[in-house]
Motif scaffolding. Structure first.
Motif, PDB file in Angstrom:
ATOM      1  N   SER A  11      -7.666   1.312  -6.950  1.00 17.24           N
ATOM      2  CA  SER A  11      -6.866   0.524  -7.885  1.00 17.24           C
ATOM      3  C   SER A  11      -6.253   1.454  -8.926  1.00 17.24           C
ATOM      4  N   TYR A  29      -2.285  -6.825  -0.636  1.00 19.85           N
ATOM      5  CA  TYR A  29      -1.424  -5.679  -0.358  1.00 19.85           C
ATOM      6  C   TYR A  29      -1.431  -5.294   1.118  1.00 19.85           C
ATOM      7  N   VAL A 138      -3.204   1.503  -5.418  1.00 20.96           N
ATOM      8  CA  VAL A 138      -2.870   0.092  -5.266  1.00 20.96           C
ATOM      9  C   VAL A 138      -2.478  -0.444  -6.642  1.00 20.96           C
ATOM     10  N   SER A 170       5.243  -2.577  -0.045  1.00 16.06           N
ATOM     11  CA  SER A 170       4.185  -3.422  -0.605  1.00 16.06           C
ATOM     12  C   SER A 170       3.799  -3.002  -2.020  1.00 16.06           C
ATOM     13  N   LEU A 172       2.277  -0.014  -2.584  1.00 18.64           N
ATOM     14  CA  LEU A 172       1.287   1.049  -2.448  1.00 18.64           C
ATOM     15  C   LEU A 172       1.967   2.417  -2.533  1.00 18.64           C
TER      16      LEU A 172
END
Length: 188
Positions: A11, A29, A138, A170, A172
């Motif tokens: 994260s 995600y 993320v 996404s 990421l």
């Protein structure tokens, strides 16, 4: 020489799992049409070394065991009875220190080892056994949990060389780092 390699998601605030080892924060995600390189990474390694927490988390996913390659679980608490019967030919337990384990795996013909789990990754980094890391950032803050990096009690800084950055639709962001040698006393 056998080398350690990391492929992990984190994260934005540095956590790899919640306190209860849940990875539910990753689900939003998941984009099946995005290739983040995990299959290619897995094809490049001879097997995995993970900690007991990671092992328990993977067991908790249910379904089929996700790894076709051999897995060594570093643990002082697990026993052979904790390994499901169906996995006993594919999962072994070890209480070895990281360097001793890598030496043994080298004698068994392993060249590249996927190192997984926060504590295990930190212990391998401390001993200079990680060659590179692919860390997927993320875009979420989960506030608390299990840190990838935390206090590591290092003898010297560990320098990283950024090799590649890849952004996905996404949100990421995957960054690949080579782990450089710790600085010599001349660099201090």
């Amino acid at each position: 020489m056998t080398t350690g390699h990391v492929f992990i998601a984190m994260s934005l605030d540095g956590y790899i799992a919640r306190k209860d080892d849940s990875l539910d924060w990753l689900t939003p995600y998941h984009a099946p049409d995005e290739d983040h390189g995990f299959d290619a990474f897995m094809a490049s390694v001879d097997g995995l070394v993970m900690g007991s927490g990671t092992f328990r988390t993977v067991l908790g996913f249910g379904g089929d065991w996700p790894y076709a390659k051999p897995v060594t679980v570093l643990s002082r608490s697990l026993t052979q009875d904790d390994i499901p019967d169906a996995l006993r030919t594919r999962v072994t337990l070890s209480r070895e220190a990281p360097a001793a384990l890598m030496d043994r795996l080298a004698s068994e013909g392993w060249q590249r080892v996927y190192v997984d789990g926060g504590q295990v990754i930190r212990s391998f980094l401390r001993e200079g056994l990680i060659a590179d890391m692919e860390i997927t950032l993320v875009p979420v803050l989960i506030g608390r949990g299990r840190k990838l990096f935390g206090e590591m009690d290092l003898a010297a800084d560990i320098r990283l060389d950024q090799l590649r950055v890849r952004r996905f639709a996404s949100g990421l962001v995957l960054t690949r780092y080579a782990v450089s040698s710790p600085p010599s006393s001349k660099d201090a």
